[in-house]
Design a protein around this motif. Structure first.
Motif, PDB file in Angstrom:
ATOM      1  N   ILE A  66     -82.819 -37.234  46.283  1.00 13.20           N
ATOM      2  CA  ILE A  66     -82.443 -37.922  47.534  1.00 13.20           C
ATOM      3  C   ILE A  66     -82.630 -37.003  48.740  1.00 13.20           C
ATOM      4  O   ILE A  66     -82.096 -37.274  49.815  1.00 13.20           O
ATOM      5  CB  ILE A  66     -80.991 -38.437  47.494  1.00 13.20           C
ATOM      6  CG1 ILE A  66     -79.995 -37.280  47.440  1.00 13.20           C
ATOM      7  CG2 ILE A  66     -80.775 -39.387  46.329  1.00 13.20           C
ATOM      8  CD1 ILE A  66     -78.562 -37.704  47.717  1.00 13.20           C
ATOM      9  N   ALA A  67     -83.375 -35.926  48.543  1.00  7.69           N
ATOM     10  CA  ALA A  67     -83.547 -34.933  49.612  1.00  7.69           C
ATOM     11  C   ALA A  67     -83.977 -35.587  50.917  1.00  7.69           C
ATOM     12  O   ALA A  67     -84.932 -36.367  50.962  1.00  7.69           O
ATOM     13  CB  ALA A  67     -84.577 -33.893  49.184  1.00  7.69           C
ATOM     14  N   LEU A  72     -76.844 -35.611  56.368  1.00  5.63           N
ATOM     15  CA  LEU A  72     -75.773 -34.817  55.774  1.00  5.63           C
ATOM     16  C   LEU A  72     -75.596 -35.234  54.323  1.00  5.63           C
ATOM     17  O   LEU A  72     -75.388 -36.411  54.026  1.00  5.63           O
ATOM     18  CB  LEU A  72     -74.458 -35.015  56.544  1.00  5.63           C
ATOM     19  CG  LEU A  72     -73.185 -34.412  55.929  1.00  5.63           C
ATOM     20  CD1 LEU A  72     -73.335 -32.912  55.713  1.00  5.63           C
ATOM     21  CD2 LEU A  72     -71.981 -34.717  56.814  1.00  5.63           C
ATOM     22  N   THR A  73     -75.714 -34.263  53.430  1.00  8.99           N
ATOM     23  CA  THR A  73     -75.515 -34.519  52.002  1.00  8.99           C
ATOM     24  C   THR A  73     -74.409 -33.611  51.492  1.00  8.99           C
ATOM     25  O   THR A  73     -74.402 -32.406  51.764  1.00  8.99           O
ATOM     26  CB  THR A  73     -76.809 -34.266  51.200  1.00  8.99           C
ATOM     27  OG1 THR A  73     -77.814 -35.194  51.617  1.00  8.99           O
ATOM     28  CG2 THR A  73     -76.576 -34.455  49.704  1.00  8.99           C
ATOM     29  N   VAL A  74     -73.464 -34.197  50.738  1.00 10.52           N
ATOM     30  CA  VAL A  74     -72.355 -33.423  50.192  1.00 10.52           C
ATOM     31  C   VAL A  74     -72.172 -33.790  48.716  1.00 10.52           C
ATOM     32  O   VAL A  74     -72.662 -34.823  48.259  1.00 10.52           O
ATOM     33  CB  VAL A  74     -71.033 -33.696  50.950  1.00 10.52           C
ATOM     34  CG1 VAL A  74     -71.212 -33.408  52.432  1.00 10.52           C
ATOM     35  CG2 VAL A  74     -70.551 -35.122  50.742  1.00 10.52           C
ATOM     36  N   VAL A  84     -75.954 -25.346  46.528  1.00 12.16           N
ATOM     37  CA  VAL A  84     -76.935 -26.043  45.684  1.00 12.16           C
ATOM     38  C   VAL A  84     -77.618 -27.155  46.463  1.00 12.16           C
ATOM     39  O   VAL A  84     -78.670 -27.654  46.059  1.00 12.16           O
ATOM     40  CB  VAL A  84     -76.303 -26.621  44.391  1.00 12.16           C
ATOM     41  CG1 VAL A  84     -75.697 -25.539  43.546  1.00 12.16           C
ATOM     42  CG2 VAL A  84     -75.290 -27.712  44.705  1.00 12.16           C
ATOM     43  N   LEU A  85     -77.003 -27.545  47.590  1.00 14.01           N
ATOM     44  CA  LEU A  85     -77.570 -28.616  48.415  1.00 14.01           C
ATOM     45  C   LEU A  85     -78.427 -28.078  49.557  1.00 14.01           C
ATOM     46  O   LEU A  85     -79.005 -28.856  50.319  1.00 14.01           O
ATOM     47  CB  LEU A  85     -76.439 -29.482  48.985  1.00 14.01           C
ATOM     48  CG  LEU A  85     -75.504 -30.128  47.963  1.00 14.01           C
ATOM     49  CD1 LEU A  85     -74.395 -30.890  48.684  1.00 14.01           C
ATOM     50  CD2 LEU A  85     -76.269 -31.059  47.032  1.00 14.01           C
ATOM     51  N   ASP A  90     -80.620 -31.862  56.249  1.00 17.87           N
ATOM     52  CA  ASP A  90     -80.487 -31.055  57.464  1.00 17.87           C
ATOM     53  C   ASP A  90     -79.182 -30.271  57.432  1.00 17.87           C
ATOM     54  O   ASP A  90     -79.125 -29.126  57.877  1.00 17.87           O
ATOM     55  CB  ASP A  90     -80.524 -31.958  58.710  1.00 17.87           C
ATOM     56  CG  ASP A  90     -81.868 -32.640  58.877  1.00 17.87           C
ATOM     57  OD1 ASP A  90     -82.895 -32.024  58.518  1.00 17.87           O
ATOM     58  OD2 ASP A  90     -81.894 -33.792  59.341  1.00 17.87           O
ATOM     59  N   HIS A  91     -78.141 -30.925  56.891  1.00 19.69           N
ATOM     60  CA  HIS A  91     -76.836 -30.272  56.771  1.00 19.69           C
ATOM     61  C   HIS A  91     -76.226 -30.631  55.421  1.00 19.69           C
ATOM     62  O   HIS A  91     -76.540 -31.661  54.826  1.00 19.69           O
ATOM     63  CB  HIS A  91     -75.908 -30.706  57.916  1.00 19.69           C
ATOM     64  CG  HIS A  91     -76.408 -30.276  59.260  1.00 19.69           C
ATOM     65  ND1 HIS A  91     -76.360 -28.980  59.690  1.00 19.69           N
ATOM     66  CD2 HIS A  91     -77.011 -31.001  60.246  1.00 19.69           C
ATOM     67  CE1 HIS A  91     -76.879 -28.895  60.907  1.00 19.69           C
ATOM     68  NE2 HIS A  91     -77.293 -30.106  61.263  1.00 19.69           N
TER      69      HIS A  91
END
Length: 244
Positions: A66-67, A72-74, A84-85, A90-91
């Motif tokens: 899902i890059a 914002l990915t958490v 790891v993210l 971007d964040h």
């Protein structure tokens, strides 16, 4: 993130216990899409925050798929670092709810402690606002602190539940129901609100009553694994009690 948190679109990527409860808790406050982590079907094109809520071993693989689908990915793990993210959005950050979750079991979301971490102050602020939609207890915790919290939670939750399971097995042998222990379990937890764990410790080990301890060990003579568990915990209580 310049948007007000309630105007954001959130994708919860996962189908397990934690993911299902997060979706339920967030839905009354914010627009949420529940995404199957295998197919990623119907991932919202206007997604602002992607929350990866899968097993620890699958986080990095799902994050790669899902890059950059969200700015914002958490993830929600207590034991996996936020890094790891890195390079997957971007964040990035972590939003870790420290609680035991089971599908279909109702719970008070407002009392769940959430521990958040972000790659920037702005990310951290956004995650605090997101968690605050659900919980009255939101705190910052870096990866090292979260790992320690997760270790501690295994002791108090998973190990405790396993010990209750052992007690259930023992009682079943004589046709008794483990639910007779529930008042004892509740009181054990409740008194921790007014006394420390060290002050609350009772039982034969705390009293160093070896007569009772040895009697219990004899009762477990034909159950060497349980006998070993009983002995190790008893020895630990005696040692800790002596130190206090």
């Amino acid at each position: 993130m310049n948007k007000n948190i309630t105007d954001c679109v959130v994708a919860v990527v996962g189908s397990g216990n934690v993911a299902s409860h997060l979706v339920k808790a967030l839905r009354s406050h914010i627009k949420v899409a529940e995404i199957n982590p295998r197919s990623l079907e119907n991932f919202p094109e206007n997604c602002d925050i992607a929350i990866i809520s899968v097993s620890d071993r699958a986080i990095e693989e799902v994050a790669s798929r899902i890059a950059f689908k969200a700015p914002l990915t958490v993830h929600t793990s207590g034991s996996i670092p936020a890094t790891v993210l890195q390079n997957k959005a971007d964040h990035y950050g972590v939003c870790y709810p420290m609680q035991t979750f089971t599908k279909g079991v109702d719970m008070d979301y407002s009392s769940i402690p959430f521990f958040v971490e972000g790659d920037t102050d702005q990310t951290l602020s956004a995650l605090k606002s997101l968690a605050a939609l659900i919980s009255e207890s939101v705190m910052e915790a870096d990866s090292e602190k979260r790992r320690l919290l997760h270790l501690a939670s295994v002791f108090v939750c998973n190990f405790t539940n396993h010990l209750i399971h052992i007690a259930d097995t023992l009682l079943q042998e004589k046709g008794m129901d483990y639910k007779v222990l529930l008042p004892l379990i509740r009181q054990t937890v409740n008194k921790l609100s007014s006394a420390s764990p060290a002050e609350s410790q009772t039982g034969p080990a705390a009293r160093n009553d070896l007569t009772v301890v040895n009697r219990h060990l004899e009762m477990l003579e034909d159950k060497p694994q349980l006998r070993n568990i009983y002995k190790k915990i008893t020895d630990s209580i005696i040692t800790q009690h002596e130190l206090n």
